[in-house]
Design an enzyme around this catalytic site. Structure first.
Site, short mmCIF file in Angstrom:
data_model
loop_
_atom_site.label_atom_id
_atom_site.label_comp_id
_atom_site.label_asym_id
_atom_site.label_seq_id
_atom_site.Cartn_x
_atom_site.Cartn_y
_atom_site.Cartn_z
N HIS A 170 0.82 -1.31 0.09
CA HIS A 170 0.17 -0.05 -0.14
C HIS A 170 0.86 1.38 -0.16
O HIS A 170 0.14 2.26 0.02
CB HIS A 170 -0.81 0.27 1.15
CG HIS A 170 -2.21 -0.97 1.20
ND1 HIS A 170 -3.42 -0.56 0.71
CD2 HIS A 170 -2.04 -2.25 1.03
CE1 HIS A 170 -4.01 -1.63 0.66
NE2 HIS A 170 -3.40 -2.70 0.76
N ASP A 378 3.60 9.78 -1.06
CA ASP A 378 2.52 8.94 -0.77
C ASP A 378 2.26 7.77 -1.44
O ASP A 378 1.92 8.19 -2.70
CB ASP A 378 1.08 9.78 -0.42
CG ASP A 378 0.18 9.29 0.77
OD1 ASP A 378 0.20 8.31 1.16
OD2 ASP A 378 -0.36 10.17 1.08
C1 GDG Z 1 -2.07 3.88 3.32
C2 GDG Z 1 -0.99 4.50 2.16
C3 GDG Z 1 -2.78 4.62 0.52
C4 GDG Z 1 -7.77 10.71 8.34
N1 GDG Z 1 -8.05 11.39 9.69
C5 GDG Z 1 -9.42 10.68 9.91
C6 GDG Z 1 -9.81 9.95 9.22
N2 GDG Z 1 -8.80 9.71 8.26
C7 GDG Z 1 -9.22 8.83 6.94
C8 GDG Z 1 -9.08 9.53 5.63
C9 GDG Z 1 -8.75 8.24 4.76
C10 GDG Z 1 -7.85 7.60 5.35
O1 GDG Z 1 -7.97 7.80 6.89
C11 GDG Z 1 -6.38 7.97 5.19
O2 GDG Z 1 -6.03 7.62 3.99
P1 GDG Z 1 -4.79 7.67 3.07
O3 GDG Z 1 -4.82 7.15 1.81
O4 GDG Z 1 -4.54 9.08 3.18
O5 GDG Z 1 -3.72 7.26 4.02
P2 GDG Z 1 -2.93 6.21 4.84
O6 GDG Z 1 -3.64 5.82 5.98
O7 GDG Z 1 -1.27 6.49 5.13
O8 GDG Z 1 -2.79 4.85 3.95
C12 GDG Z 1 -1.73 5.43 1.40
C13 GDG Z 1 -3.65 3.76 1.42
O9 GDG Z 1 -2.72 2.94 2.36
C14 GDG Z 1 -4.51 2.76 0.67
O10 GDG Z 1 -3.86 1.89 -0.08
O11 GDG Z 1 -3.62 5.54 -0.24
O12 GDG Z 1 -0.99 6.07 0.29
O13 GDG Z 1 0.03 5.39 3.14
O14 GDG Z 1 -9.76 7.52 4.34
O15 GDG Z 1 -10.47 9.97 5.45
N3 GDG Z 1 -11.15 9.32 9.38
C15 GDG Z 1 -11.89 9.83 10.34
N4 GDG Z 1 -11.27 10.68 11.28
C16 GDG Z 1 -10.06 11.01 11.12
O16 GDG Z 1 -9.76 12.12 12.00
N5 GDG Z 1 -13.11 9.27 10.51
#
Ligand code: GDG
Length: 485
Positions: A170, A378
């Site tokens: 990921h 990312d």
């Molecule tokens: C890894 C990879 C890749 C964030 N703060 C809150 C909250 N979030 C949710 C967002 C989104 C998720 O968390 C974050 O997703 P990302 O994709 O930005 O990042 P990672 O957690 O680092 O994920 C990344 C992913 O895996 C999938 O393959 O895209 O690059 O690093 O859904 O909305 N949700 C809530 N409260 C928060 O305070 N409810």
């Protein structure tokens, strides 16, 4: 071919049970992986194997650590694996988060290459392998997720020569010059090559992985999308992950969300709102984004009092020193910028350092005129896609180093190291006509509809060539529920 079940393995479990004052509460963790895979598992029958990390997790399971989820509408089995505090510290916070995570995000100087981290990582991979062997029937397909289990494909392959095994990575995969810093790089690559199919978010991560295999295993035959090594073939492809777009649009356009969003907007009393939503991680570029906002306010005083920047920075891995240091720098910067520009009725940066409920995230997506998704690097970044899905009038500023920029290249693309150009991008975004915004955002809206999470799943499954059983078996549901009582 007999259809088989999907056996998913990941570190983070999709449902966590915690004790609180009023009893046991079930919550879903934040983060991209669970947000992406739970809808998939809800549609296919199977077992999800993960670390049982919640304080009340052990209360909810049968003697094998199993329960059915979601509780209100059971769809699939969750099998929890128990880890000791030492294992959590060395395998999870240690090897996964202080070796693989920094190196793959090109922060190799932040990594701590300790052999005890590696030893425990190996042991935990072995334990998950044993549990997976217990759960797997001959026709089942095993889909391992992420950096926590790089040794599992080869370990499983030894015992299950005929089962389909795949792994999705990921986060980014770095060039060889960076990856080779890891003293145990050979074992990791060899572990991954036990899979039939390896997925990454972008074509450049695929190329980096294949380049690393070429360097470390000169005797392997490596093409642009496959490796032949020791008589086996591993296919390596890019599958840019999507979101459950229909669900996001649906939830984001609920009347209650719209009403609360309007109320919040009126209460804030500003003309425009800029938004950042991230886990508080050094890869997410929060500091540079705040510096760009500071620069913007300095060079465009006409905006003072007229816009606010909301940064959600949800806590993550906060026991690790590198995270503590970054948090300190970010909070110092928020304090300095607010101290410099704040007025009695106006706060420039609204900084939220806690996990907020999903409906509040949706509300923020709705009211934000500009979303700044500007990670230093990312794997993909789901926030960019969620914003585009929920918001109808805004504009997206996106880092060229987010995997998402490979597909979302009509967004305002910025270099997250270049503070001045990010400040200029903000000015452009805030002063853009509706027509220009639509010209930029329309292709992105189409993209999140077409390339949603189910498109990703289909693409992965099709390439993998497996036949999946769909739907929950009522008989099995009944047996597991009885055991858990
Ligand atoms: C890894 C990879 C890749 C964030 N703060 C809150 C909250 N979030 C949710 C967002 C989104 C998720 O968390 C974050 O997703 P990302 O994709 O930005 O990042 P990672 O957690 O680092 O994920 C990344 C992913 O895996 C999938 O393959 O895209 O690059 O690093 O859904 O909305 N949700 C809530 N409260 C928060 O305070 N409810």
């Amino acid at each position: 071919m007999t259809p088989g079940r999907l056996i998913v393995v990941s570190n983070r479990e999709p449902y966590i049970h915690e004790w609180n004052k009023s009893g046991i509460r079930c919550k879903m963790p934040i983060g991209g992986l669970v947000a992406a895979l739970d809808p998939v598992m809800q549609k296919t029958r199977g077992v999800w194997i993960a670390w049982g990390s919640g304080s009340a997790d052990a209360e909810m399971v049968d003697e094998k650590g199993r329960l059915l989820v979601p509780e209100d509408d059971p769809r699939y089995t969750l099998r929890r694996i128990w880890l000791s505090p030492k294992e959590v510290s060395e395998y999870y916070f240690g090897f996964a988060n202080r070796v693989i995570w920094p190196v793959c995000h090109l922060f190799q100087e932040k990594a701590r290459y300790l052999s005890e981290y590696w030893e425990t990582y190996r042991e935990v991979n072995q334990r998950f392998t044993e549990a997976t062997l217990e759960e797997t029937n001959p026709e089942d397909h095993i889909w391992i997720h992420d950096i926590h289990f790089s040794l599992m494909p080869a370990a499983l392959r030894k015992e299950l020569p005929d089962n389909d095994i795949a792994l999705f990575w990921h986060i980014p995969f770095p060039p060889w010059e960076t990856f080779s810093c890891i003293p145990w790089r050979r074992e990791i690559l060899e572990g991954l090559m036990g899979a039939d199919l390896l997925g990454f978010h972008t074509s450049s991560y695929v190329a980096n992985f294949l380049g690393s295999v070429r360097k470390e295993f000169p005797d392997a035959q490596v093409s642009h999308s496959a490796i032949r090594y020791k008589g086996r073939v591993t296919r390596v492809r890019a599958f840019p992950i999507g979101i459950d777009n229909a669900e996001y649009r649906d939830m984001g356009s609920r009347e209650s969300i719209k009403r609360r969003a309007n109320k919040l907007r009126n209460k804030m009393g500003v003309k425009q709102i800029i938004l950042g939503v991230d886990r508080l991680d050094y890869t997410k570029g929060i500091l540079n984004r705040l510096l760009a906002f500071e620069k913007f306010l300095e060079s465009h005083p006409k905006y003072l009092g007229k816009l606010s920047f909301i940064q959600v920075a949800s806590p993550t891995r906060s026991s690790i020193n590198e995270y503590k240091e970054m948090k300190r720098q970010i909070e110092e910067t928020v304090g300095r910028v607010n101290g410099k520009f704040q007025r009695p009725q106006w706060t420039p940066i609204i900084y939220i350092n806690r996990q907020i409920p999903s409906d509040e995230i949706l509300m923020l997506y709705r009211i934000a005129d500009v979303a700044m998704v500007t990670p230093i690097i990312d794997g993909m970044n789901l926030v960019a896609k969620e914003y585009v899905s929920v918001n109808d009038n805004g504009i997206l500023i996106l880092s060229e180093f987010a995997g998402a920029s490979e597909e979302m290249d009509t967004a305002i693309i910025v270099n997250p190291y270049d503070i001045d150009s990010m400040a200029n991008a903000l000015e452009r975004a805030l002063s853009m006509s509706i027509e220009e915004k639509n010209r930029i955002m329309q292709p992105l809206r189409e993209l999140v509809v077409e390339h949603d999470i189910f498109w990703w799943l289909d693409a992965f499954i099709e390439e993998w060539g497996i036949d999946l059983e769909i739907g929950v078996n009522d008989e099995e549901k009944h047996t597991i529920q009885k055991k858990a009582q």
